[in-house]
Design a protein around this motif. Structure first.
Motif, PDB file in Angstrom:
ATOM      1  N   GLY A 158      10.721  -2.302  -9.764  1.00  0.00           N
ATOM      2  CA  GLY A 158       9.603  -2.862  -9.018  1.00  0.00           C
ATOM      3  C   GLY A 158       9.978  -4.132  -8.260  1.00  0.00           C
ATOM      4  O   GLY A 158      10.792  -4.925  -8.732  1.00  0.00           O
ATOM      5  N   ASP A 198       1.690  -7.151   3.913  1.00  0.00           N
ATOM      6  CA  ASP A 198       2.324  -6.235   2.966  1.00  0.00           C
ATOM      7  C   ASP A 198       3.784  -6.092   3.361  1.00  0.00           C
ATOM      8  O   ASP A 198       4.106  -5.535   4.417  1.00  0.00           O
ATOM      9  N   GLU A 202       8.920  -3.926   1.193  1.00  0.00           N
ATOM     10  CA  GLU A 202       9.370  -3.736  -0.195  1.00  0.00           C
ATOM     11  C   GLU A 202       8.194  -3.542  -1.152  1.00  0.00           C
ATOM     12  O   GLU A 202       8.403  -3.186  -2.312  1.00  0.00           O
ATOM     13  N   GLY A 203       6.968  -3.836  -0.721  1.00  0.00           N
ATOM     14  CA  GLY A 203       5.806  -3.601  -1.576  1.00  0.00           C
ATOM     15  C   GLY A 203       4.878  -4.774  -1.783  1.00  0.00           C
ATOM     16  O   GLY A 203       3.674  -4.652  -1.557  1.00  0.00           O
TER      17      GLY A 203
END
Ligand code: ZN
Lengths: 134, 382
Positions: free
Chosen positions: A33, A87, A90-91
């Motif tokens: 993550g 955003d 990469e997230g």
């Protein structure tokens, strides 16, 4: 036994990484993550195995708001202070500004590129339109 | 079914210092609201043994409150989730009452933001990576939620304005409301743009005010002076502190807090007669109507159109005039409980919803950061 501390805190690590003029974010070595804001553990899986990676810096405006204040003494135009949520590709999402874009030109969905602004130890991430950045 | 359903009842409510209370402190007006709530229940301060309290002016709100009131409570809950705290306390008070930790629970709040500090006092600690960009809390978060809702679902400024106009319609029926002048959609649209896309009339008031709610177990409630208003279900949910950490600005944690409250109550949105939704900004009501299941996600704007939530509309929402027109002393949550109780007692005067037997209260905390839902009903809903 007292939990051992990393060498420095995550906020200091962020400041030293972005000093090269690029956006860096943490990634979790266990779940993969991407993480922002900086932390000592992964909010996705709880892992302590985090590593810093240089981010693409590219992202998309998720939302925006434009604070409109009365003109300063001697001025006629109201003052604007536009903020965005970006955003990252990469997230993670971050609050920021597009300092060189007129507030009314900021569109949800526009592509943007990160830039490191400010003074050493107090760096902040701002964004420019993607086309203008390269 | 949860043992909390029907396990507690509101037996007294009170308000004081609504609007402006110059020369009084938050603790002063809070004490007057507490006295009113206890007096109408037929209880005394000496009966209170559970205290549920938060605010933004005191570092230790519950402790300062118990000292001022001369209480020696045997149970204290000072959980501070922002303006939603008090709706969350409805569930934790029911829990404490059922567990025997207290017999008379007092939920209270007071603030003198208008005449005291003269502005909304932001929290001392704000998100580290947002601060360098100079956001204006809490408005920045709500303007961004509104902008995203408009971009994603086509929600319009006229639809946002419907929420403010409905609130004003109810406020005109409430003699305690701070703003009672007529307000039209055009007035809202023409008011000063404060933070695009929100105008001044999309934003809540900043007033002084205090509110108090007294709850007991049902056996005792039935012997007191007021018609008991029974707690049927409650739930809370929270995912983030900073708005930049919110997974989806168009879907709040009310989706979960509401589902939990409905599950405990064994009821559905269509069973609700009157709603009290924390309306810090007009977009909030649209978000909460969607997230609580009163309409589909994205349909909130069209749902509120045509006066549906205004006096005479199909779904009465914020019948006191809400934070937009009634009162908003920084944290509004306790006033949702007070208005629900008055509606369910049939004591809401000109704004009474005829035959209201069920009410839903929804509190929002900080910057869409914490959501709390509580459902109440008259005896026939038990
Ligand atoms: Zn992980």
């Amino acid at each position: 036994m007292n939990h051992p501390l990393p060498e420095t805190g995550p906020d200091r690590q962020f400041q030293s990484h972005v000093a090269d003029g690029h956006l860096w974010i943490q990634h979790c070595s266990d779940c993969g993550g991407a993480i922002f804001h900086p932390r000592v553990l992964c909010p996705h899986c709880g892992s302590l195995a985090l590593e810093w990676r240089r981010a693409s810096g590219r992202g998309t405006v998720y939302s925006r708001a434009d604070l409109i204040q009365k003109p300063k003494p001697g001025e006629t135009e109201p003052r604007h202070h536009a903020l965005v949520l970006v955003d990252l590709d990469e997230g993670p999402r971050m609050m920021s500004r597009l300092p060189d874009v007129a507030p009314e030109e900021i569109r949800i969905g526009m592509r943007v590129q990160a830039r490191i602004a400010g003074d050493p130890g107090e760096y902040a991430v701002v964004f420019d339109p993607e086309e203008a950045a390269e | 079914m949860s043992g909390l359903r029907g396990g507690a009842a509101i037996v007294g409510v009170g308000t004081a210092g609504l609007g402006e209370a110059p020369g009084f402190t938050a603790m002063d007006i809070q004490a007057l609201a507490v006295r009113q709530a206890l007096d109408e229940a037929g209880l005394a301060l000496s009966d209170v043994d559970g205290l549920f309290c938060a605010n933004m002016s005191h570092t230790f709100p519950a402790i300062s409150t118990l000292e001022y009131l001369g209480l020696r409570p045997r149970w204290i809950d000072g959980t501070n989730t922002g303006g939603s705290s008090f709706v969350g306390y409805a569930t934790s008070a029911a829990m404490a009452l059922q567990a025997g930790l207290c017999d008379v629970a007092l939920i209270c709040y007071g603030a003198t933001m208008r005449s005291g500090a003269g502005r909304m006092v932001p929290a001392a600690e704000q998100p580290t990576y947002e601060i360098p960009h100079k956001p204006r809390y809490p408005m920045t978060a709500y303007a961004m939620a509104a902008a995203r809702h408009m971009a994603e679902f086509g929600t319009t400024r006229e639809q946002l304005a419907e929420v403010a106009v409905a609130a004003r319609g109810w406020a005109q029926k409430n003699p305690d409301a701070f703003e009672r002048d007529p307000l039209s959609i055009e007035d809202v649209l023409a008011s000063r743009m404060v933070m695009e896309p929100l105008t001044l009339r999309d934003c809540c008031l900043l007033t002084d005010g205090a509110g108090a709610v007294v709850m007991t177990r049902p056996d005792r409630a039935r012997d007191l002076a007021q018609t008991p208003v029974y707690f049927l279900g409650g739930g809370v949910a929270s995912y983030n502190r900073a708005v930049s950490e919110m997974p989806d600005l168009t879907t709040t944690a009310a989706k979960d807090s509401g589902a939990r409250a409905f599950a405990m109550a064994g009821l559905r949105p269509s069973d609700m007669d009157v709603l009290q939704l924390y309306d810090a900004f007009t977009i909030n009501v649209i978000l909460f109507l969607e997230d609580l299941g009163f309409c589909a996600k994205g349909d909130g704007g069209s749902f509120v159109s045509g006066g549906r939530i205004a006096p005479g509309g199909a779904l009465p929402v914020n019948t006191n005039g809400g934070g937009l027109s009634f009162t908003h002393p920084g944290m509004y949550g306790v006033f949702t409980l007070i208005e629900a109780a008055r509606q369910l007692r049939g004591a809401a005067g000109a704004r009474q919803v005829p035959g209201a037997a069920t009410a839903l209260c929804h509190g929002n905390g900080i910057t869409l950061s914490h959501q709390a839902t509580a459902i109440f009903g008259r005896a026939e809903t038990l």
